[in-house]
Design a protein around this motif. Structure first.
Motif, PDB file in Angstrom:
ATOM      1  N   TYR A  14       5.413 -10.759  -2.627  1.00 61.95           N
ATOM      2  CA  TYR A  14       4.249 -10.087  -2.042  1.00 61.95           C
ATOM      3  C   TYR A  14       4.622  -9.372  -0.742  1.00 61.95           C
ATOM      4  N   VAL A  17       5.232  -5.773  -1.402  1.00 61.02           N
ATOM      5  CA  VAL A  17       3.994  -5.008  -1.577  1.00 61.02           C
ATOM      6  C   VAL A  17       3.436  -4.595  -0.218  1.00 61.02           C
ATOM      7  N   ALA A 109       2.390  -3.996  -6.934  1.00 64.25           N
ATOM      8  CA  ALA A 109       2.239  -5.398  -7.338  1.00 64.25           C
ATOM      9  C   ALA A 109       2.473  -5.549  -8.841  1.00 64.25           C
TER      10      ALA A 109
END
Length: 156
Positions: A14, A17, A109
């Protein structure tokens, strides 16, 4: 906050991202302020653009710590969510109050196999989103939360 169990964290992917989003924002702001400065001779735009780029660079440096601070716990009666470094936020969402559990996947993502899980309750201020979950985990968690929400609402 007392230690109430083990926190589950979001995927380390993450971080990519968030950094990609910050870099894209920085490039767009830099391009706009460069055009304003060079084409329309607006010197103030260079200063504003430079300040925004500096803030974005600091954001990228702090991003790993911010991503590590995101976590959630499935407890007996609710889902507990936390986020934040300096200003920590803890939100408890009772299963019986969940009205909608939604999965969202942005382009970066999706490329990394991640998804965001969003909950909607009757109170607008308790909208919670758990970002950066692996897709399979997000799907399983969504199904589990819907099941728990339906069983708790039936008992109300």
């Amino acid at each position: 906050m007392p230690n109430v169990g083990e926190w589950k964290r979001v995927s380390p992917k993450y971080l990519v991202v968030e950094i990609v989003g910050t870099i894209i924002f920085t490039l767009v702001v830099a391009a706009i302020t460069c055009v304003m400065w060079l084409v329309w001779d607006q010197l103030w735009a260079a200063w504003v653009g430079g300040a925004i780029v500096l803030i974005c660079l600091v954001t990228v440096v702090l991003e790993p710590r911010r991503v590590r601070s995101i976590g959630y716990q499935l407890r007996a009666d609710d889902l507990l969510f936390r986020r934040g470094i300096m200003f920590q936020r803890f939100v408890s969402v009772p299963y019986g109050r969940m009205q909608l559990v939604d999965i969202t996947r942005g382009p970066v993502a999706r490329w990394l196999g991640l998804a965001d899980l969003k909950f909607v309750t009757a109170a607008a201020s308790t909208g919670v989103s758990i970002p950066g979950l692996p897709e399979s985990e997000a799907d399983g968690l969504r199904d589990r939360l819907v099941e728990l929400a339906e069983s708790r609402r039936a008992g109300l």
